[in-house]
Write an enzyme that holds these catalytic residues in place. Structure first.
Site, PDB file in Angstrom:
ATOM      1  N   ASP A 136       0.820  -1.219   0.000  1.00 22.75           N
ATOM      2  CA  ASP A 136       0.000   0.000   0.000  1.00 22.75           C
ATOM      3  C   ASP A 136       0.848   1.262   0.000  1.00 22.75           C
ATOM      4  O   ASP A 136       0.680   2.142  -0.860  1.00 22.75           O
ATOM      5  CB  ASP A 136      -0.930   0.009   1.215  1.00 22.75           C
ATOM      6  CG  ASP A 136      -2.069  -0.988   1.079  1.00 22.75           C
ATOM      7  OD1 ASP A 136      -1.824  -2.097   0.586  1.00 22.75           O
ATOM      8  OD2 ASP A 136      -3.199  -0.656   1.491  1.00 22.75           O
TER       9      ASP A 136
ATOM     10  N   ARG B 273       0.359   5.226  17.756  1.00 24.44           N
ATOM     11  CA  ARG B 273       0.165   6.244  16.704  1.00 24.44           C
ATOM     12  C   ARG B 273       0.662   7.633  17.106  1.00 24.44           C
ATOM     13  O   ARG B 273       1.299   8.309  16.305  1.00 24.44           O
ATOM     14  CB  ARG B 273      -1.309   6.296  16.282  1.00 24.44           C
ATOM     15  CG  ARG B 273      -1.831   5.035  15.604  1.00 24.44           C
ATOM     16  CD  ARG B 273      -0.784   4.316  14.803  1.00 24.44           C
ATOM     17  NE  ARG B 273      -1.333   3.233  13.989  1.00 24.44           N
ATOM     18  CZ  ARG B 273      -0.638   2.196  13.594  1.00 24.44           C
ATOM     19  NH1 ARG B 273       0.630   2.070  13.953  1.00 24.44           N
ATOM     20  NH2 ARG B 273      -1.171   1.261  12.843  1.00 24.44           N
TER      21      ARG B 273
ATOM     22  N   ASP C  95      -7.056   4.789  12.699  1.00 21.15           N
ATOM     23  CA  ASP C  95      -5.695   5.311  12.588  1.00 21.15           C
ATOM     24  C   ASP C  95      -5.616   6.630  11.838  1.00 21.15           C
ATOM     25  O   ASP C  95      -4.779   7.474  12.136  1.00 21.15           O
ATOM     26  CB  ASP C  95      -4.780   4.276  11.931  1.00 21.15           C
ATOM     27  CG  ASP C  95      -4.353   3.183  12.902  1.00 21.15           C
ATOM     28  OD1 ASP C  95      -4.484   3.402  14.117  1.00 21.15           O
ATOM     29  OD2 ASP C  95      -3.881   2.131  12.446  1.00 21.15           O
TER      30      ASP C  95
ATOM     31  N   SER D 194      -5.532  -8.646   8.061  1.00 25.04           N
ATOM     32  CA  SER D 194      -4.617  -7.507   8.204  1.00 25.04           C
ATOM     33  C   SER D 194      -3.938  -7.580   9.569  1.00 25.04           C
ATOM     34  O   SER D 194      -4.573  -7.961  10.560  1.00 25.04           O
ATOM     35  CB  SER D 194      -5.404  -6.201   8.072  1.00 25.04           C
ATOM     36  OG  SER D 194      -4.593  -5.088   8.353  1.00 25.04           O
TER      37      SER D 194
END
Length: 425
Positions: free
Chosen positions: A28, A107, A136, A192
């Protein structure tokens, strides 16, 4: 001038500006890197090492080959533990009673360094590969706006020209082949995965059906408790101001005393014994429910142990207030508000509550469980003489009658309003 110099100058003149891309090296973000270049941006790739299993040098070479003007690979493991995991441990941070926030606390750590690089490099833009349905995107972007208010964010998965072009993995693979982007040679797992020092999360793909059981080979960080050793590891963890400062394996005599080493070792012990697996459905901030499977071995050990030493050393009413603050902290962090004024306030209040959370806890880790064995502290509020059934101490048993009378009135009035239900009810 040589032709390549002329082309370089032309590219600079035509550039829309510089963007710092949070880059993983995967399909990605590799496609996003090339797509951003196609749009006319000069791209700086930034990869954060927060404890994931990654070939960072290979990722660097790949980003350079795809045209990144610079590549920053930042080792953030120590600051991830000290600045983000430790405050979560102090808070006993658990979202919706079960999730230990392994992705959510990472994050703001990643985003903070991304902003530092963008400011230092004079970049007007930052970008990420987070989807338009997840949490996210919010966590990254609120971090960037809080720490770099004038920055502009490019979120490809929310740009129609991008998401209409790339409807799925097949489109990304075709684009990669057309643009010379190396594609994975091993089949992609049918789910994922996000990994860091604190945990590994699994979602999407075959896991989207909440009834489907997780495949046995899904877990990478922890052993199946059934296959764990038949003898426990006995540890002693020492705390000061609510954070661990030392862990000792009592049987093996191994000690660790730096934050990163402590947490890494607890991951090792917890993983060996299958501690910290959960399979949950949670509420995302943007309004949908999602199914997630998590492994958080070291964090699960510390949650259990910190709860114990906190109860031993903290005033009853302070702890009652602090429990509410811990829930609020967990919601704020999950929703991406680490750098908000309200989270800053809550975090400072929690830190103040930890001043006397000091001492040692002995525990056993065995077959997926953490068993508390004992504790000691110079700041203990436990009075062995006062609580003893054999020694009277300074306590007058008649003092209990006042508590009983006050609560008896309250309970009597409640049941009078209910019509004095029968014993069976």
């Amino acid at each position: 001038l040589p032709l390549h110099s002329l082309l370089g100058r032309l590219t600079f003149i035509m550039s829309k500006g510089t963007v710092v891309l949070a880059y993983s090296g995967g399909l990605d973000t590799s496609c996003i890197l090339v797509w951003l270049k196609e749009q006319g941006y000069s791209v700086i790739a930034y990869l954060a090492n927060i404890g994931q299993d990654e070939d960072f040098e290979a990722a660097r070479k790949k980003a350079e080959s795809l045209g990144a003007t610079k590549v920053f690979i930042e080792d953030l493991r120590a600051e991830f533990v000290e600045d983000f995991i430790w405050p979560a441990i102090q808070a006993n941070a658990v979202y919706e009673d079960r999730y230990l926030l392994g992705t959510a606390v990472a994050r703001p750590c990643i985003g903070r360094r991304q902003v530092e690089i963008a400011r230092r490099e004079g970049a007007q833009f930052v970008s990420h590969g987070a989807t338009g349905k997840g949490n996210d995107q919010i966590r990254f972007e609120l971090t960037c706006y809080a720490l770099y208010p004038e920055v502009k964010i490019i979120a490809p998965w929310r740009i129609p020209e991008f998401y209409n072009r790339f409807r799925g993995r097949k489109d990304l693979m075709e684009y990669a082949q057309q643009h010379g982007i190396p594609v994975p040679v091993t089949p992609k797992a049918p789910w994922s995965m996000d990994a860091n020092l604190m945990h590994i999360s699994y979602e999407s793909g075959i896991l989207e059906n909440p009834k489907s059981h997780a495949p046995a080979d899904l877990y990478l960080m922890t052993k199946n408790p059934e296959d764990a050793p038949s003898a426990p590891d006995v540890l002693e963890i020492e705390f000061k101001i609510g954070v661990p400062v030392k862990v000792t394996n009592v049987k093996e005599g191994i000690s660790k005393d730096s934050p990163l080493d402590i947490f890494t070792y607890l991951n090792e012990i917890g993983g060996k014994h299958g501690v910290g697996r959960i399979d949950i459905v949670e509420n995302r901030f943007i309004g949908m429910k999602s199914r997630g499977i998590y492994e958080t071995p070291g964090g699960t050990i510390l949650l259990n142990v910190h709860l114990d030493i906190e109860a031993f050393t903290m005033d009853k009413e302070v702890r009652r207030v602090k429990q509410g603050l811990g829930i609020k902290f967990s919601e704020l962090v999950y929703n991406g508000f680490w750098y908000s004024p309200e989270c800053d306030f809550v975090r400072h209040c929690i830190a103040m509550s930890q001043v006397n959370v000091e001492g040692k806890v002995q525990l056993s880790v065995f077959k997926g469980q953490v068993y508390i064995l004992g504790r000691e502290s110079p700041k203990s509020l436990y009075n062995e003489e006062l609580v003893s059934m054999d020694v009277q101490g300074d306590y007058d048993p008649c003092d209990a009658s006042g508590f009983i009378r006050i609560n008896a009135v309250r309970l009597r009035e409640y049941h009078r309003l209910q019509g004095f239900p029968s014993i069976k009810q």
